[in-house]
Every structure is written in C-alpha cells, then in structure tokens.
Write a protein that holds these residues in place. Structure first.
Motif, short mmCIF file in Angstrom:
data_model
loop_
_atom_site.label_atom_id
_atom_site.label_comp_id
_atom_site.label_asym_id
_atom_site.label_seq_id
_atom_site.Cartn_x
_atom_site.Cartn_y
_atom_site.Cartn_z
N ASP A 6 2.41 4.73 7.76
CA ASP A 6 1.51 4.90 6.62
C ASP A 6 2.09 5.85 5.59
N LYS A 7 2.91 6.81 6.04
CA LYS A 7 3.59 7.69 5.11
C LYS A 7 4.84 8.26 5.78
N ASP A 31 0.81 -1.22 0.00
CA ASP A 31 0.00 0.00 0.00
C ASP A 31 0.84 1.28 0.00
N GLY A 32 2.18 1.15 -0.10
CA GLY A 32 3.05 2.31 -0.13
C GLY A 32 3.62 2.69 1.23
N GLY A 33 3.16 2.05 2.29
CA GLY A 33 3.69 2.30 3.62
C GLY A 33 4.84 1.36 3.94
N TYR A 34 5.26 1.37 5.20
CA TYR A 34 6.39 0.55 5.64
C TYR A 34 6.11 -0.02 7.02
#
Length: 128
Positions: free
Chosen positions: A118-119, A105-108
């Motif tokens: 989340d960002k 989802d682009g997070g880590y």
C-alpha cells in the motif's frame, strides 16, 4: 436497451478491461524498482495469507519481513535487468523473479500479486 446501445456498452467495457490489462502487465524498470525499494520498507498485505506485512529491503540484498503477529523472516533479494524483483528464502528451492506492478491507487503489487504494497516508506522505520 436497443442493439446499438448494447453494442456501445460492450465496446466500452472491452476497451476498459483491455487498457487495464495493458497497464497491469507493465512492471517497473530496473532503475525504478531499485530506487523504490533499495534501503526502504514496503507496508501492505500478503494476499495469500490475508495478513498485514512489512518488507524491508536492505541495501546488502537481504529482505527482512514481519507479519502482523510479529513473526519474522528473511530472504535474499535483487532486481534483475528486466526490473523484476528476484528473491529466495529457506523454503524455496529456486529463486523466483516477478515484476513490481504499479497500481492506480499509488501502491504496488509484487510476487505475482501475493504481495500488495500500500505504501513504500524511506528507510527501516520498524527496525527489521
């Protein structure tokens, strides 16, 4: 469901989970991890406490953090040659190193999944 269809579904599920496990185990490289967090702020969730958190990774190697209730903390951080995030704070007797894992989802995920980012935003917008 016939035997052939059941076998097909079982195979597809096995392939899906095996590919996700391989992706999940791959952390960032040293250069990627440093570029991502050095001088930047991660925003997300401390999953163990179910608390929203922000983490600011100062270039000096100091981590400044704050939870949704305004409680602040700090630690020392670095990135090792494997790309793992290493940190230690006053509650720890030894430094801990864990990979930073990119999510689909682009997070880590970091700290063995306890930190869910989340960002990651540029700089220190929360003045930590």
């Amino acid at each position: 469901m016939n035997k052939r269809t059941a076998l097909l579904w079982a195979s597809l599920i096995t392939i899906f989970f095996a590919s996700n496990m391989a992706i999940a185990s791959e952390g960032l490289s040293q250069a990627e991890a440093e570029k991502l967090i050095k001088g930047n702020t991660a925003e997300g969730l401390h999953t163990k406490c179910d608390t929203k958190m922000i983490w600011y990774f100062h270039e000096s190697g100091q981590l400044r953090k704050q939870n949704q209730h305004g409680k602040r903390g700090k630690a020392d951080w670095s990135i090792d040659k494997k790309g793992q995030l290493c940190f230690i704070d006053k509650h720890m007797s030894d430094e801990k190193c864990e990979p930073i894992i990119p999510r689909a989802d682009g997070g880590y995920d970091a700290n063995d999944g306890k930190w869910r980012w989340d960002k990651v935003v540029t700089g220190n917008p929360h003045n930590l």
